[in-house]
Design a protein around this motif. Sequence first.
Motif, PDB file in Angstrom:
ATOM      1  N   ARG A 159       0.830  -1.209   0.000  1.00  0.00           N
ATOM      2  CA  ARG A 159       0.000   0.000   0.000  1.00  0.00           C
ATOM      3  C   ARG A 159       0.863   1.257   0.000  1.00  0.00           C
ATOM      4  NH1 ARG A 159      -3.455  -1.363   5.177  1.00  0.00           N
ATOM      5  NH2 ARG A 159      -3.811   0.889   5.130  1.00  0.00           N
ATOM      6  N   SER A 204       8.060   1.551  -8.127  1.00  0.00           N
ATOM      7  CA  SER A 204       6.832   1.137  -8.807  1.00  0.00           C
ATOM      8  C   SER A 204       7.041  -0.199  -9.515  1.00  0.00           C
ATOM      9  CB  SER A 204       6.374   2.200  -9.807  1.00  0.00           C
ATOM     10  OG  SER A 204       7.317   2.395 -10.828  1.00  0.00           O
ATOM     11  N   TRP A 254      -3.422   2.563  -6.573  1.00  0.00           N
ATOM     12  CA  TRP A 254      -4.230   1.459  -7.113  1.00  0.00           C
ATOM     13  C   TRP A 254      -4.764   0.572  -5.999  1.00  0.00           C
ATOM     14  CZ3 TRP A 254      -2.494  -3.871  -7.422  1.00  0.00           C
ATOM     15  CH2 TRP A 254      -3.399  -4.707  -8.063  1.00  0.00           C
ATOM     16  N   LYS A 255      -3.957   0.333  -4.972  1.00  0.00           N
ATOM     17  CA  LYS A 255      -4.377  -0.525  -3.863  1.00  0.00           C
ATOM     18  C   LYS A 255      -5.530   0.078  -3.072  1.00  0.00           C
ATOM     19  CE  LYS A 255      -1.885  -4.362  -3.183  1.00  0.00           C
ATOM     20  NZ  LYS A 255      -2.427  -5.674  -2.791  1.00  0.00           N
ATOM     21  N   VAL A 315       3.221  -1.601 -10.315  1.00  0.00           N
ATOM     22  CA  VAL A 315       2.208  -0.679 -10.824  1.00  0.00           C
ATOM     23  C   VAL A 315       2.868   0.341 -11.738  1.00  0.00           C
ATOM     24  CG1 VAL A 315       0.689  -0.941  -8.829  1.00  0.00           C
ATOM     25  CG2 VAL A 315       2.446   0.849  -8.812  1.00  0.00           C
ATOM     26  N   ASN A 372       0.690   3.601  -3.012  1.00  0.00           N
ATOM     27  CA  ASN A 372       0.203   2.853  -4.170  1.00  0.00           C
ATOM     28  C   ASN A 372      -1.287   3.138  -4.304  1.00  0.00           C
ATOM     29  OD1 ASN A 372      -0.649   1.012  -6.059  1.00  0.00           O
ATOM     30  ND2 ASN A 372       0.146  -0.787  -4.997  1.00  0.00           N
ATOM     31  N   ILE A 432       6.677  -2.787  -6.792  1.00  0.00           N
ATOM     32  CA  ILE A 432       5.277  -2.960  -6.407  1.00  0.00           C
ATOM     33  C   ILE A 432       4.446  -3.529  -7.552  1.00  0.00           C
ATOM     34  CG2 ILE A 432       3.228  -1.702  -5.616  1.00  0.00           C
ATOM     35  CD1 ILE A 432       5.556  -2.043  -3.600  1.00  0.00           C
ATOM     36  N   THR A 492       9.312   7.498  -8.874  1.00  0.00           N
ATOM     37  CA  THR A 492       9.033   6.123  -8.396  1.00  0.00           C
ATOM     38  C   THR A 492       9.392   5.052  -9.408  1.00  0.00           C
ATOM     39  OG1 THR A 492       6.706   5.846  -9.135  1.00  0.00           O
ATOM     40  CG2 THR A 492       7.079   7.066  -7.067  1.00  0.00           C
ATOM     41  N   GLY A 495       1.027   4.504  -9.316  1.00  0.00           N
ATOM     42  CA  GLY A 495      -0.111   3.687  -9.727  1.00  0.00           C
ATOM     43  C   GLY A 495      -1.343   4.491 -10.094  1.00  0.00           C
TER      44      GLY A 495
END
Length: 964
Positions: A328, A752, A586-587, A757, A584, A755, A748, A640
């Motif tokens: 996250r 990224s 998107w999360k 994303v 993040n 992660i 990032t 993200g």
Amino acid sequence: MIRARSEWVIRKRDGRVAPFDDGLIGRAIANAFRAELNLADGQPLDEKMDGEIREITEEVSDAIGEEAATADGTDVERVQDMVEILLMKRGHYRVARRYIVHRAEHAKIRSLQAVDGVEDDAESKPRIHVKLEDGVSVPFDTQRIRRRFEMACKGLDDCEPEKLLEEVMKSVFDGISIAEIYRAMILAARSRIEIDPAYDTVASRLLRMVIANEALGSAPLDADEQDKLYRNQFEHYIIDGIVADRLTSDLRQYDLTKLANALQPERDSLFKYPGIQAVYDRYLLHIDGRRIEMPQYFWMRVCMGLAINEDNKEERAIEFYNLLSSMRFTSATPTLFNSATKHPQLSSCYLSTVSDNLEHIFKCVSDNAKLSKWAGGLGNDWTNIRATNSYIKGTNGRSQGVIPFLKVVNDTAVAVNQGGKRKGAVCSYLETWHLDLEEFLDLRKNTGDDRRRTHDMHTANWIPDLFMKRVQNNEEWTLFSPDEVPDLHDLVGKAFVERYEYYEQLADEGKMDIFRRLPAVELWRKMLTRVFETGHPWITWKDPSNIRSPQDHCGVVHSSNLCTEILLNTSASETAVCNLGSINLWKHVVDGQLDLKMLEDTVRTAMRMLDNVIDINYYPTEEAKNSNQKHRPVGLGLMGFQDALAAMNISYASPEAVEFADRSMEAISYFAILGSSDLAAERGTYSSYSGSKWDRGLLPIDTMDLLESERGVPIDVDRSAQLDWELVRKRIAENGMRNSNCMAIAPTATISTIIGVSQSIEPIYKHLYVKSNLSGEFTHVNTSLVNELKSRGLWDQDMLNDLKYFDGTLTDIPRIPADVKARFLTSFEVDPKWIIECAARRQKWIDMGQSLNLYMCEPSGRKLHDMYMLAWQKGLKTTYYLRTLAATQIEKSTVDVNRYGVQPRWMKNKSASGDVAMNRDSAETQMRTDAPESPVGSPHPVPATDMTNVQACSLDDPDCEACQ
């Protein structure tokens, strides 16, 4: 007796007989032709080639017919020999070679695999051996590889373990090592990622097995056994790391059993393959090349380092761990590199101002080396250095200006490469009125005197609003030497304008030693030409960066950092420092909506982690320590953004995306400021808080009016809000702020990837592309798009070939529905105005800046001018790279390009030299003063005098800091 063809038989290698089938011969020959032509399996051949294959097949049948018609039949090897002979007889030597290689590979596979149903005799035993680490050789065991492939493919219906096994068998040789076997297995999975993104998961699981073998000593296939080993080895890992001087002995203070029980081994599955490969290559601690960390050890180690000063350190470490390991939020690379080590240099960015004396110049160069050694990215302000030919009182001589010193800075960055983990990186800033500016613009050119070029250093323009107004109004601009205008560098807004015009008057009166006057449009033209040709200098703006700064009461923002998102005060006694981490986004999209409760929890914990960095941090210089502990700035960003849009079925090029950019950033800003104020209640305010904009009741959203007032030009940005900001104002009035600055959006690029994303606030680059970084080349496929196409029954080999041919974009693919094309635009298909609009909405909530890349597929002087002028008019503080199409495109050798009747746009836009071409006639027309006025209100768009040779940074450049 001679039998009819329908009764012919073929004798297999194991003695069995089977009916003769000339169709099998024809398919084998066709596959050899496809292999030579780089065509995909099953891809049609042209009629002439089909006829040739039929003739060869018939000749083979005629040649072996007499033997095949007997009771014993003919041997399969005899048939294959005849195919080779006839291919060469007809002149197909390269195809014959492909056929021979194919036979050899299958012969090797047969030697490694026991034939089902055949007695276990000497012939069926493997003749290949595996060499273990201790030098002992053991028989090769196909079943071990098969079991691992089956485990890696578990739950992935579209993945085929047997095909992966067959690929590995082609690479096996006698004496192969375990590491080489795993490498072959991972490569087999990687090569199929473009076919189905599920193979990314397979490759990730296989690499996890490699890491487990190194860090744990084995990689059990049983999940319970694996989890038990994972937790049991955690304390041994900590002790081994301390003994080897990789970890700080302070970690002994923790209850390691409690932390081991909090580990979530199953979260290793959250990594995509490029992410876990990057972690393996660059982040996991190692001893003599052997990794001692599992991925969850890595997350926990970072969190232990960040919680080391907390009273309830185990609970805080677990809280931090659950945030990082669930992906996250992620701390920036220096924190991931160095947390809990002997040298916890956790900060991301350092900004310094260089004074105009030799001692301080070389002190700053030395400081750069010290800061870079521990993975810091650098931003240097060089505006104070007197210009070329200015008078030197001490020696009664003339200065060589700033350029020779920047060459030293460049070479220092190359020499000190961030501890061997990534390239040293520095950006030098110069204000637009400096007399050496024109030479500064040329620093990244590949022509000219190489002693006055800096090929490895980034550069950026630090532009006052007055210059932009003079470009708009077609007025003149004056360049000065800083020793004659010593206060300009520290003035902003109206005060700058008043003093600058005073110095121009002195120049008119002959009271200036050296200066130069030229049309502002001419200088602007050169700026944009250089940023197009070389990617530098970046375009950044002094006035919005200072007027909206919370710390205007105690200093001046003289530059940004390496990636143009950090905006902090600097001076000879203070090197600004910023500590970064990114959410993040998107999360935090759940069921198509932004989950504000989850976001609040994430932001509050993230702010605590970032604030902890300041007290734990190892500071390479005293100026950095003093500044960071005095002002305590942190930079909470996001990544993200594109993935979040996809989860909400929103196109980047839409009003809905602009609105989401606004509301998501408002929420992050709201919770970040509240979080910092609550930390102030617990820990106290930062020491320079008194007199700051926070103390004066001004929030970032309020400073938009200040900028508009100082600029004297309306800023057309929606300033509405949805959250209760009176609550924030009240909390700050009661508690103050723990941090002078709270938000900055970094690129990032690496985190990224970890992660899994999209980078930062970027639109997706392409839906299928190859990205290079220091860990190698990786195929990226847009999983959201693939899932969408699968749901519509459109994902197949033809669609994959279409994506390859059209270079990862959808616009020219007829089968793609219009609504899908509109939603899945790539970065070069999104009009830059949408990127700028989204950025402008975010900027109103951010107290620092954004690393804002801008994209252009078909650049022109007019478009460049309009784009950058719009960014300034919308109140943006900085921009970052101008992106052109990447040099590395997805491999097209498996695509039959002849079946496409239209060229992809990336081919249409290429000049004869292979570079993206600009319409030069159009550019020249646009430069006429009677040309139509541009949409952003300037009658003087900028030409591209010679901008056909594009050198701007590409997304896949492994040497670019932004791409790491």
